[in-house]
Design a protein around this motif. Sequence first.
Motif, PDB file in Angstrom:
ATOM      1  N   LYS A 262       0.835  -1.210   0.000  1.00 18.34           N
ATOM      2  CA  LYS A 262       0.000   0.000   0.000  1.00 18.34           C
ATOM      3  C   LYS A 262       0.864   1.252   0.000  1.00 18.34           C
ATOM      4  O   LYS A 262       0.596   2.218  -0.736  1.00 18.34           O
ATOM      5  CB  LYS A 262      -0.921   0.005   1.225  1.00 18.34           C
ATOM      6  CG  LYS A 262      -1.822   1.252   1.317  1.00 18.34           C
ATOM      7  CD  LYS A 262      -2.653   1.230   2.570  1.00 18.34           C
ATOM      8  CE  LYS A 262      -3.581   2.455   2.626  1.00 18.34           C
ATOM      9  NZ  LYS A 262      -2.837   3.724   2.615  1.00 18.34           N
ATOM     10  N   ASP A 266       0.815   4.219  -2.659  1.00 13.97           N
ATOM     11  CA  ASP A 266       0.554   5.588  -2.197  1.00 13.97           C
ATOM     12  C   ASP A 266       1.648   6.520  -2.715  1.00 13.97           C
ATOM     13  O   ASP A 266       1.377   7.664  -3.105  1.00 13.97           O
ATOM     14  CB  ASP A 266       0.521   5.639  -0.666  1.00 13.97           C
ATOM     15  CG  ASP A 266      -0.762   5.058  -0.081  1.00 13.97           C
ATOM     16  OD1 ASP A 266      -1.715   4.815  -0.859  1.00 13.97           O
ATOM     17  OD2 ASP A 266      -0.799   4.824   1.147  1.00 13.97           O
ATOM     18  N   GLU A 269       1.128   7.309  -6.268  1.00 14.95           N
ATOM     19  CA  GLU A 269       0.121   8.368  -6.409  1.00 14.95           C
ATOM     20  C   GLU A 269       0.757   9.746  -6.217  1.00 14.95           C
ATOM     21  O   GLU A 269       0.446  10.694  -6.946  1.00 14.95           O
ATOM     22  CB  GLU A 269      -0.999   8.141  -5.397  1.00 14.95           C
ATOM     23  CG  GLU A 269      -2.188   9.064  -5.598  1.00 14.95           C
ATOM     24  CD  GLU A 269      -3.384   8.683  -4.744  1.00 14.95           C
ATOM     25  OE1 GLU A 269      -4.452   9.298  -4.918  1.00 14.95           O
ATOM     26  OE2 GLU A 269      -3.257   7.765  -3.908  1.00 14.95           O
TER      27      GLU A 269
END
Length: 307
Positions: A262, A266, A269
Amino acid sequence: MKFKIVFVLAALIVVSCGKLGDKASSALDAVSDMGSGGANSVIAYNNAMVDYMNDAGDKITKASDDYEKMSKMVTQKRKPTLFLGHAFIGRVPDINKERDDIFLLNPGNNLPSEIKEELTNSVKATGEAFANTHEAYKKFKDYYDNEDFKDDDWAKGGEYLEIIKTNITAFYEKRSEAYKILRPISDQAEIELLKDHPLKESIIASKTDLAIAEEIVDIVYAEEVDIDALNAKYDELEANHAKNKGLTPELLEEQNKATYYKNFYDEIEEYLGEVRKSKRDGKITDREAESIGRDFKSLINYYNRFV
């Protein structure tokens, strides 16, 4: 064995090595035929090479920064108030010493025979360029400290600078050459080891997306930025982010890797946000390219934590 990803900003020195052709194909086939033991051996060499290149690269970067100061004093023929000359302070990496039982200049069975000579020649040339830079840098520092420039009006200083410049350039060129030879082989070795890995899908997805992010770095650091190519790679990474960030959640939990995976996506992003902001006006400044490069380096750290 964990596979190390190195931060190589290829655009520092762009080298076009062309395709390795039949040699590369044979080497890739050889890795597949070697099984897990052979794949581990290739990755062990990769990791040792990455460690050396990173350590040497840190010193070369500092020497590059000092080069500007040294060049200025020679051009102006004036000794500055303060010049520390600490680029090579501390432990200096030695290409001739083994790293984790790997001799970079004598890889033995760590590499397929098809690429062994070509790769070790590139690694050797990188090490020689590093050593030459180090030697010339030390001589300049002694020349400066002893004020020998008063005897020849900075002439010898100019000669040392030329050696430093030539070898820093050679270091980056040969380092890039070595990575271009080894990367497809080490990637194949990693895939070989992942055949029965429960997280194969997630690892390959993250590796693929990291590679796209690196292509973006290469584009923004090019002398002329191809905005169309940048937009295409941005769109590809954005689509992959949406598709891959939720892969195999149960398996990731079982392997205690969910948080790391994750965090990596992230960071993807955030990276996308930096690229989007930078390209909005249809051009990329040097400052924006450097910011994207820093974000990519952070992305590699998150990837390494995951794998």
